[in-house]
Design a protein around this motif. Sequence first.
Motif, PDB file in Angstrom:
ATOM      1  N   ALA A  68       0.833  -1.211   0.000  1.00 14.89           N
ATOM      2  CA  ALA A  68       0.000   0.000   0.000  1.00 14.89           C
ATOM      3  C   ALA A  68       0.864   1.256   0.000  1.00 14.89           C
ATOM      4  CB  ALA A  68      -0.929   0.003   1.216  1.00 14.89           C
ATOM      5  N   THR A  69       1.965   1.214   0.753  1.00 16.61           N
ATOM      6  CA  THR A  69       2.850   2.374   0.802  1.00 16.61           C
ATOM      7  C   THR A  69       3.536   2.604  -0.531  1.00 16.61           C
ATOM      8  OG1 THR A  69       3.280   1.941   3.138  1.00 16.61           O
ATOM      9  CG2 THR A  69       4.786   3.420   2.011  1.00 16.61           C
ATOM     10  N   TYR A  70       3.960   1.519  -1.172  1.00 15.33           N
ATOM     11  CA  TYR A  70       4.592   1.646  -2.485  1.00 15.33           C
ATOM     12  C   TYR A  70       3.639   2.341  -3.465  1.00 15.33           C
ATOM     13  CZ  TYR A  70       6.008   0.414  -7.198  1.00 15.33           C
ATOM     14  OH  TYR A  70       6.325   0.471  -8.528  1.00 15.33           O
ATOM     15  N   LEU A  71       2.401   1.889  -3.507  1.00 14.65           N
ATOM     16  CA  LEU A  71       1.429   2.484  -4.417  1.00 14.65           C
ATOM     17  C   LEU A  71       1.118   3.926  -4.026  1.00 14.65           C
ATOM     18  CD1 LEU A  71      -0.976  -0.582  -4.721  1.00 14.65           C
ATOM     19  CD2 LEU A  71       0.571   0.293  -6.488  1.00 14.65           C
ATOM     20  N   ALA A  72       1.007   4.190  -2.726  1.00 10.64           N
ATOM     21  CA  ALA A  72       0.705   5.542  -2.257  1.00 10.64           C
ATOM     22  C   ALA A  72       1.813   6.515  -2.644  1.00 10.64           C
ATOM     23  CB  ALA A  72       0.507   5.538  -0.745  1.00 10.64           C
ATOM     24  N   HIS A  73       3.060   6.124  -2.425  1.00  7.80           N
ATOM     25  CA  HIS A  73       4.183   7.011  -2.729  1.00  7.80           C
ATOM     26  C   HIS A  73       4.382   7.176  -4.233  1.00  7.80           C
ATOM     27  CE1 HIS A  73       5.974   8.184   1.070  1.00  7.80           C
ATOM     28  NE2 HIS A  73       5.679   6.981   1.549  1.00  7.80           N
ATOM     29  N   THR A  74       4.110   6.135  -4.980  1.00 10.53           N
ATOM     30  CA  THR A  74       4.251   6.238  -6.431  1.00 10.53           C
ATOM     31  C   THR A  74       3.286   7.267  -7.002  1.00 10.53           C
ATOM     32  OG1 THR A  74       4.988   3.930  -6.644  1.00 10.53           O
ATOM     33  CG2 THR A  74       4.095   4.986  -8.616  1.00 10.53           C
TER      34      THR A  74
END
Length: 277
Positions: free
Chosen positions: A207-213
């Motif tokens: 979720a963090t990867y997608l959020a930061h991307t």
Amino acid sequence: MSATKNMIISTVFFAIMQVCVKAIKHIPVFEIIVFRSLVIIAICCVFFRRHRISPWGNNKRLLIARGVAGSIALLLFFYTLQHIPLAYATTIQYLSPIFTVIIAGVFLKEYATLSQWLFLAIAFLGIVCIQGFDVRVSLFMASIGVFSALMSATAYNIIRVLKDENPLVIVFYFPFVASIIYMPLAIIYWETPQSKDWFFLIAAGVATYLAHTYMTKAYQEEKASNIVNLKYLGTVFSLVFGYVLFNESIVFMSFIGMLLIVFSALGTQLLRKPKSA
């Protein structure tokens, strides 16, 4: 995809990440950060290899600075998530848009318009309505949250400066730096995760990867003052998740605050100036 859509999608994934962290509050914060970071690094490496992209970028000094600022903000935010209600931890963290606009004006000369400041003030009023005077939030915890928001705003403005870097490289540096900083502490305070904990640890990383991307793309595509208010929608998501998943109470003034935040976010988008070339 527009900067507005990218920021909204980012906010949704950030809210999901917060739920995951809240669900494993018995796991030390350092350990959660390291696990989350390793998941993101693994995902980034897959794309680096597939698209033959160098992970080290061009402006290493600023990339490291973004990683350090983000790592400090993350540690403090996760600490508040584990010790006060989800919605309240999130509302304090969402002071970062105000700091973001101020820093952008001082250092990047990206000045907010009068209407944008007005909507920022309305959003802050919404936070006050939600935050209220809950005895579960001490001055110490509130101060930690405010400093976390300041560090987040610093990281967001560095992203704006790094607009020519590949978004994947910027996303990679954050967990890379965080894992280096917090790995020793994670080992010292190690708590072996139980079966369900692994799901939340991995889910938090994805979720963090997608959020930061999506967030990185948004800040690279648009002035900070034009999209920053959309982050306030995360407060609404946190209120709902906190109530449904953690039985955290919502009072009448919280609903008023939610309306003010949504009004602020939408108003900023309707009145914003077109992006300059």
